[in-house]
Motif scaffolding. Structure first.
Motif, PDB file in Angstrom:
ATOM      1  N   TYR A 288       0.824  -1.214   0.000  1.00  0.00           N
ATOM      2  CA  TYR A 288       0.000   0.000   0.000  1.00  0.00           C
ATOM      3  C   TYR A 288       0.860   1.266   0.000  1.00  0.00           C
ATOM      4  CZ  TYR A 288      -4.408  -2.450   0.573  1.00  0.00           C
ATOM      5  OH  TYR A 288      -5.521  -3.232   0.356  1.00  0.00           O
TER       6      TYR A 288
ATOM      7  N   LEU B  46       1.855   1.871  -3.543  1.00  0.00           N
ATOM      8  CA  LEU B  46       0.709   2.381  -4.292  1.00  0.00           C
ATOM      9  C   LEU B  46       0.499   3.861  -3.995  1.00  0.00           C
ATOM     10  CD1 LEU B  46      -1.876   2.126  -5.998  1.00  0.00           C
ATOM     11  CD2 LEU B  46      -3.031   1.227  -3.969  1.00  0.00           C
ATOM     12  N   ALA B  47       0.577   4.237  -2.725  1.00  0.00           N
ATOM     13  CA  ALA B  47       0.357   5.627  -2.327  1.00  0.00           C
ATOM     14  C   ALA B  47       1.461   6.556  -2.829  1.00  0.00           C
ATOM     15  CB  ALA B  47       0.257   5.723  -0.803  1.00  0.00           C
TER      16      ALA B  47
ATOM     17  N   ASP C 196       2.109   8.990  -8.436  1.00  0.00           N
ATOM     18  CA  ASP C 196       1.424  10.224  -8.811  1.00  0.00           C
ATOM     19  C   ASP C 196       0.280   9.878  -9.761  1.00  0.00           C
ATOM     20  OD1 ASP C 196       0.710  12.827  -9.277  1.00  0.00           O
ATOM     21  OD2 ASP C 196       2.342  13.240 -10.691  1.00  0.00           O
ATOM     22  N   MET C 197      -0.954   9.964  -9.260  1.00  0.00           N
ATOM     23  CA  MET C 197      -2.120   9.641 -10.079  1.00  0.00           C
ATOM     24  C   MET C 197      -3.322  10.432  -9.573  1.00  0.00           C
ATOM     25  SD  MET C 197      -3.268   5.858  -8.683  1.00  0.00           S
ATOM     26  CE  MET C 197      -1.630   5.155  -8.482  1.00  0.00           C
TER      27      MET C 197
ATOM     28  N   ALA D 264      -6.951  11.317  -8.003  1.00  0.00           N
ATOM     29  CA  ALA D 264      -7.571  10.738  -6.815  1.00  0.00           C
ATOM     30  C   ALA D 264      -8.508   9.577  -7.150  1.00  0.00           C
ATOM     31  CB  ALA D 264      -8.333  11.815  -6.038  1.00  0.00           C
TER      32      ALA D 264
ATOM     33  N   LYS E 295      -8.328   7.524  -9.685  1.00  0.00           N
ATOM     34  CA  LYS E 295      -7.535   6.358 -10.080  1.00  0.00           C
ATOM     35  C   LYS E 295      -6.901   5.696  -8.851  1.00  0.00           C
ATOM     36  CE  LYS E 295      -8.087   6.624 -14.549  1.00  0.00           C
ATOM     37  NZ  LYS E 295      -8.846   5.574 -15.290  1.00  0.00           N
ATOM     38  N   TYR E 296      -6.509   6.530  -7.880  1.00  0.00           N
ATOM     39  CA  TYR E 296      -5.942   5.973  -6.651  1.00  0.00           C
ATOM     40  C   TYR E 296      -6.996   5.162  -5.905  1.00  0.00           C
ATOM     41  CZ  TYR E 296      -4.028   5.523  -1.989  1.00  0.00           C
ATOM     42  OH  TYR E 296      -3.603   5.003  -0.791  1.00  0.00           O
ATOM     43  N   ARG E 297      -8.218   5.684  -5.832  1.00  0.00           N
ATOM     44  CA  ARG E 297      -9.295   4.951  -5.163  1.00  0.00           C
ATOM     45  C   ARG E 297      -9.559   3.621  -5.860  1.00  0.00           C
ATOM     46  NH1 ARG E 297     -11.559  10.155  -4.647  1.00  0.00           N
ATOM     47  NH2 ARG E 297     -12.797   9.844  -6.551  1.00  0.00           N
TER      48      ARG E 297
ATOM     49  N   SER F 207      -7.458   1.898  -7.733  1.00  0.00           N
ATOM     50  CA  SER F 207      -6.290   1.020  -7.541  1.00  0.00           C
ATOM     51  C   SER F 207      -6.285   0.420  -6.139  1.00  0.00           C
ATOM     52  CB  SER F 207      -4.995   1.800  -7.770  1.00  0.00           C
ATOM     53  OG  SER F 207      -4.941   2.327  -9.072  1.00  0.00           O
ATOM     54  N   SER F 208      -6.601   1.244  -5.151  1.00  0.00           N
ATOM     55  CA  SER F 208      -6.634   0.778  -3.770  1.00  0.00           C
ATOM     56  C   SER F 208      -7.749  -0.239  -3.568  1.00  0.00           C
ATOM     57  CB  SER F 208      -6.825   1.967  -2.821  1.00  0.00           C
ATOM     58  OG  SER F 208      -6.849   1.548  -1.480  1.00  0.00           O
TER      59      SER F 208
END
Length: 348
Positions: free
Chosen positions: A138, A141-142, A145-146, A148, A150-152, A154-155
């Motif tokens: 994690y 992943l954090a 640079d992407m 928000a 896309k981060y959600r 991916s997470s």
């Protein structure tokens, strides 16, 4: 076409630098903590094809350093699950080397006179190692640079993969004594396909520049699910009939543990009375000798169940191919078709 060897070299370099940095940080906390991270570094870099990072690159569309943190994160997640799986399965060797809990038992806790206490604290250290590895997945992943959203996504994909594999592992572990019927294909789907194929492929795809439609992502998931199930069926075959020098694991462990794989399921349904008697005597019996389990292996090899298992593997490979054809993506076709052939060619 993306090369698995290129992916392996790229990720190995990335992981080596990452793990060395973490080990230095641990050293500033306490020598015992540095020792644990040294064991994590050892087992992470000991071997493996780096299939999961490769699938992140394939989904992304290029083997690029910008996606390397996510690809490395899936490899660290894989290592975490192996560390915990080795405890659950009571395996002491992985990739031809001692597992973390076995290394602690053999080398680090020899001052404990009680064998029970040595096992307890050795297992505790390995559990902590797995926890650390999951947290690093994690963290990587954090670090990317992407946007928000896309981060959600991916997470969520990573979290769902962990949720599914934990459920699959539990069901698999309880299969020898569960009072509820357990389908080995369900186990293969959740324990293997979810985090080894679906997660990495989708994670790479949603971050790519190809802007896949929901329908395309659905077909990609269908491909990944079927290829993952085929992979696990083949893995179960290799777990009994593989070359230990190549797999780095014992080929009698699953039989001693009583794992209800597709092979075992087919055998139970078709065994004669005499075969069933022999099977019941040795399968899932911690006291079974190596010689007895070797005899059981031969019984399985010559049974109709072996042929049925091979045929079922082919069925899932065909389903994966059909999903790939429906995906209609020139970008993905060559890499995913090559992966299908690679899995089909894994020899026993």
């Amino acid at each position: 076409m993306a090369s698995l060897e290129t992916s392996r070299l790229l990720i190995n370099d990335y992981l080596q630098a990452f793990l060395q940095d973490k080990r230095q940080s641990a050293a500033s906390l306490h020598p015992n903590y540095e020792r644990l991270l040294g064991e994590i570094e050892r087992v992470t870099l000991a071997g493996g094809k780096r299939l999961r990072p490769h699938l992140v690159f394939v989904g992304y569309g290029k083997q690029d350093s910008s996606i390397a943190p996510l690809a490395a994160g899936y490899e660290l997640l894989h290592t975490a699950l192996l560390v915990h799986d080795d405890i659950i399965d009571r395996d002491i060797v992985r990739h031809g080397q001692a597992t973390i809990h076995q290394a602690y038992f053999e080398k680090h806790y020899t001052n404990l006179s009680s064998t029970t206490e040595r096992h307890h604290f050795s297992t505790s250290a390995a559990i902590l190692a797995g926890d650390i590895l999951i947290s690093w997945a994690y963290e990587l992943l954090a670090s990317m640079d992407m946007p928000a959203d896309k981060y959600r996504q991916s997470s969520t994909i990573m979290s769902e993969a962990i949720f599914n594999v934990a459920g699959g592992e539990l069901i698999d572990t309880e299969s020898p004594f569960s009072t509820h019927a357990i389908d080995p294909i369900v186990v293969a789907n959740y324990k293997t396909a979810s985090y080894s194929f679906v997660g990495p492929l989708l994670a790479g795809a949603i971050l790519s520049d190809h802007h896949y439609s929901d329908e395309s992502l659905s077909k990609l998931k269908e491909y990944a699910t079927n290829i993952g199930i085929a992979f696990q069926i083949r893995d179960d075959i290799l777990g009994v009939f593989g070359d230990e020098a190549k797999t780095g694991k014992s080929t009698i462990g699953d039989l001693r543990e009583g794992k209800r794989t597709v092979l075992i399921d087919f055998f139970i349904k078709s065994a004669s009375s005499d075969e069933q008697t022999l099977f019941d005597r040795y399968f899932g019996n911690p006291g079974s000798t190596d010689e007895a389990l070797t005899k059981l292996k031969e019984l399985l090899r010559t049974s109709h169940a072996y042929t049925q298992t091979i045929e079922l593997e082919k069925t899932y490979l065909e389903r994966a191919t059909a999903a790939l054809e429906d995906l209609k993506s020139e970008h993905l076709y060559a890499d995913l078709h090559e992966l299908r052939n690679r899995i089909q060619g894994r020899g026993a």
